[in-house]
Motif scaffolding. Structure first.
Motif, PDB file in Angstrom:
ATOM      1  N   LEU A 116       0.676  -1.159  -0.030  1.00 32.93           N
ATOM      2  CA  LEU A 116       0.034  -0.224  -0.040  1.00 32.93           C
ATOM      3  C   LEU A 116       0.877   1.212   0.049  1.00 32.93           C
ATOM      4  CD1 LEU A 116      -2.879  -0.868   2.497  1.00 32.93           C
ATOM      5  CD2 LEU A 116      -3.129  -0.724   0.022  1.00 32.93           C
ATOM      6  N   THR A 117       1.947   1.240   0.608  1.00 35.36           N
ATOM      7  CA  THR A 117       2.931   2.473   0.757  1.00 35.36           C
ATOM      8  C   THR A 117       3.438   2.865  -0.498  1.00 35.36           C
ATOM      9  OG1 THR A 117       3.282   2.008   2.946  1.00 35.36           O
ATOM     10  CG2 THR A 117       4.821   3.479   2.046  1.00 35.36           C
ATOM     11  N   TYR A 132       3.535   5.727  -5.834  1.00 37.15           N
ATOM     12  CA  TYR A 132       3.372   5.711  -7.130  1.00 37.15           C
ATOM     13  C   TYR A 132       2.143   6.689  -7.534  1.00 37.15           C
ATOM     14  CZ  TYR A 132       6.176   1.460  -7.252  1.00 37.15           C
ATOM     15  OH  TYR A 132       7.209   0.304  -7.132  1.00 37.15           O
ATOM     16  N   GLU A 133       1.024   6.581  -7.002  1.00 34.24           N
ATOM     17  CA  GLU A 133       0.079   7.541  -7.249  1.00 34.24           C
ATOM     18  C   GLU A 133       0.559   9.083  -6.746  1.00 34.24           C
ATOM     19  OE1 GLU A 133      -2.728   6.941  -8.462  1.00 34.24           O
ATOM     20  OE2 GLU A 133      -3.454   4.941  -7.840  1.00 34.24           O
ATOM     21  N   PRO A 172      -2.035  12.925  -6.294  1.00 33.20           N
ATOM     22  CA  PRO A 172      -1.685  13.049  -4.836  1.00 33.20           C
ATOM     23  C   PRO A 172      -3.196  12.706  -3.975  1.00 33.20           C
ATOM     24  CG  PRO A 172      -1.948  15.163  -6.179  1.00 33.20           C
ATOM     25  CD  PRO A 172      -1.986  14.111  -6.836  1.00 33.20           C
ATOM     26  N   GLU A 173      -4.429  13.141  -4.585  1.00 37.90           N
ATOM     27  CA  GLU A 173      -5.447  12.912  -3.568  1.00 37.90           C
ATOM     28  C   GLU A 173      -5.722  11.398  -3.412  1.00 37.90           C
ATOM     29  OE1 GLU A 173      -5.574  14.471  -6.450  1.00 37.90           O
ATOM     30  OE2 GLU A 173      -5.845  16.709  -6.130  1.00 37.90           O
ATOM     31  N   ARG A 174      -5.408  10.583  -4.349  1.00 39.95           N
ATOM     32  CA  ARG A 174      -5.560   9.045  -4.354  1.00 39.95           C
ATOM     33  C   ARG A 174      -4.361   8.374  -3.367  1.00 39.95           C
ATOM     34  NH1 ARG A 174      -7.873   4.745  -3.354  1.00 39.95           N
ATOM     35  NH2 ARG A 174      -7.152   2.919  -4.272  1.00 39.95           N
ATOM     36  N   ALA A 175      -3.245   9.247  -3.553  1.00 35.63           N
ATOM     37  CA  ALA A 175      -2.027   8.608  -2.527  1.00 35.63           C
ATOM     38  C   ALA A 175      -2.632   8.941  -1.203  1.00 35.63           C
ATOM     39  CB  ALA A 175      -1.042   9.685  -3.032  1.00 35.63           C
ATOM     40  N   GLY A 176      -3.193  10.237  -0.861  1.00 40.95           N
ATOM     41  CA  GLY A 176      -3.636  10.364   0.497  1.00 40.95           C
ATOM     42  C   GLY A 176      -4.700   9.492   1.189  1.00 40.95           C
ATOM     43  N   TYR A 193      -2.847   6.503   2.091  1.00 39.35           N
ATOM     44  CA  TYR A 193      -2.145   6.759   3.362  1.00 39.35           C
ATOM     45  C   TYR A 193      -3.084   6.756   4.571  1.00 39.35           C
ATOM     46  CZ  TYR A 193       2.360   8.024   1.296  1.00 39.35           C
ATOM     47  OH  TYR A 193       3.542   7.930   0.372  1.00 39.35           O
ATOM     48  N   ARG A 194      -4.333   7.109   4.347  1.00 35.69           N
ATOM     49  CA  ARG A 194      -5.266   6.967   5.540  1.00 35.69           C
ATOM     50  C   ARG A 194      -5.695   5.667   5.592  1.00 35.69           C
ATOM     51  NH1 ARG A 194      -6.556  12.021   3.134  1.00 35.69           N
ATOM     52  NH2 ARG A 194      -8.172  11.050   1.702  1.00 35.69           N
ATOM     53  N   LYS A 195      -5.754   4.854   4.580  1.00 37.18           N
ATOM     54  CA  LYS A 195      -6.096   3.420   4.756  1.00 37.18           C
ATOM     55  C   LYS A 195      -5.068   2.648   5.638  1.00 37.18           C
ATOM     56  CE  LYS A 195      -7.316  -0.702   1.892  1.00 37.18           C
ATOM     57  NZ  LYS A 195      -7.584  -1.076   0.778  1.00 37.18           N
ATOM     58  N   ILE A 196      -3.809   3.100   5.274  1.00 37.51           N
ATOM     59  CA  ILE A 196      -2.737   2.207   6.023  1.00 37.51           C
ATOM     60  C   ILE A 196      -2.672   2.597   7.553  1.00 37.51           C
ATOM     61  CG2 ILE A 196      -0.164   2.393   6.115  1.00 37.51           C
ATOM     62  CD1 ILE A 196      -0.050   2.946   3.247  1.00 37.51           C
TER      63      ILE A 196
END
Length: 242
Positions: free
Chosen positions: A202-203, A208-209, A215-219, A222-225
């Motif tokens: 996930l990280t 990669y996102e 960056p929104e998808r990356a955020g 990260y919240r899921k992690i």
């Protein structure tokens, strides 16, 4: 206090590929490895390696487990520039993986791991890339052919496509698609709880996102992690700050 060394996905992404985890194998030391990963305690990771190396006559699952831990520690050593130590682990891993494949030639996890350690040798000597690169890619594709639901094979294939130059067939979007598939496989099998590679995967996807302009998808990732593991230090304290 000396700052601990972490095992971030970025340090494990050596050359074209990154290994996954054989989630079907019984992990004798899974809790110790998980705690070492989220806290960045490489000394604890290495203690597990030593325990497995001294386990007497290991089973196939124990051999695979040890090979996977070799993979991660070797990636870490390469990432921090300790190439001589990394070479020692590559040499040991080559012997171990060849023994596994001698007994189980169609084992998808071992096949992909063999490709990973070829990639690590390529990192030690980039002049060998024209020879070692195709060997590495062939093994990863073979592993996926042997078992398209093997998390190791799926994630390795994804990273191969993501990092391979376009002229040689690389495709970042295609690669990320396989990585999301790997996440989905782990979740569908209920193998995501206290699993270091699930968090690592996930990280990596969050990074990669970001790299590909989302960056929104990356955020969201990260919240899921952090919902999964609030104490994952590398993400909590360095990568994602709300």
């Amino acid at each position: 206090m000396e700052r601990k060394k972490y095992i971030p996905a970025a340090l494990l992404l050596i050359a074209l590929v990154i290994s996954g985890i054989n989630t079907s194998a019984q992990k004798q030391y899974s809790d110790e490895i998980y705690n070492a990963y989220i806290s960045g305690d490489m000394a604890a990771w290495e203690r597990v390696i030593r325990a497995l190396e001294n386990s007497g006559t290991p089973s196939l699952s124990q051999k695979l487990e040890l090979a996977e831990y070799y993979y991660a520690h070797t990636g870490y050593l390469l990432g921090v520039g300790r190439k001589s130590e990394a070479k020692d682990y590559i040499d040991k891993a080559d012997i171990l993986v060849d023994r596994i494949l001698s007994a189980a030639p169609d084992n998808a996890t071992a096949t992909s791991l063999k490709g990973i350690f070829i990639a690590y040798r390529m990192e030690l000597n980039k002049l060998k890339a024209p020879v070692l690169g195709p060997q590495c890619m062939k093994l990863i594709k073979k592993a996926y052919f042997l078992d398209p639901a093997n998390v190791q094979a799926v994630s390795d294939l994804g990273n191969m496509y993501y990092h391979c130059p376009g002229v040689f067939g690389g495709d970042k979007a295609k690669g990320m698609g396989y990585l999301y598939d790997a996440v989905g496989i782990m979740e569908s099998r209920h193998e995501s709880a206290r699993n270091w590679f699930y968090l690592n995967l996930l990280t990596m996807l969050a990074q990669y996102e970001t790299e590909t302009g989302s960056p929104e998808r990356a955020g969201e990732i990260y919240r899921k992690i952090l919902n999964t593991e609030p104490d994952f230090i590398w993400v909590r304290d360095e990568l994602y700050r709300r």
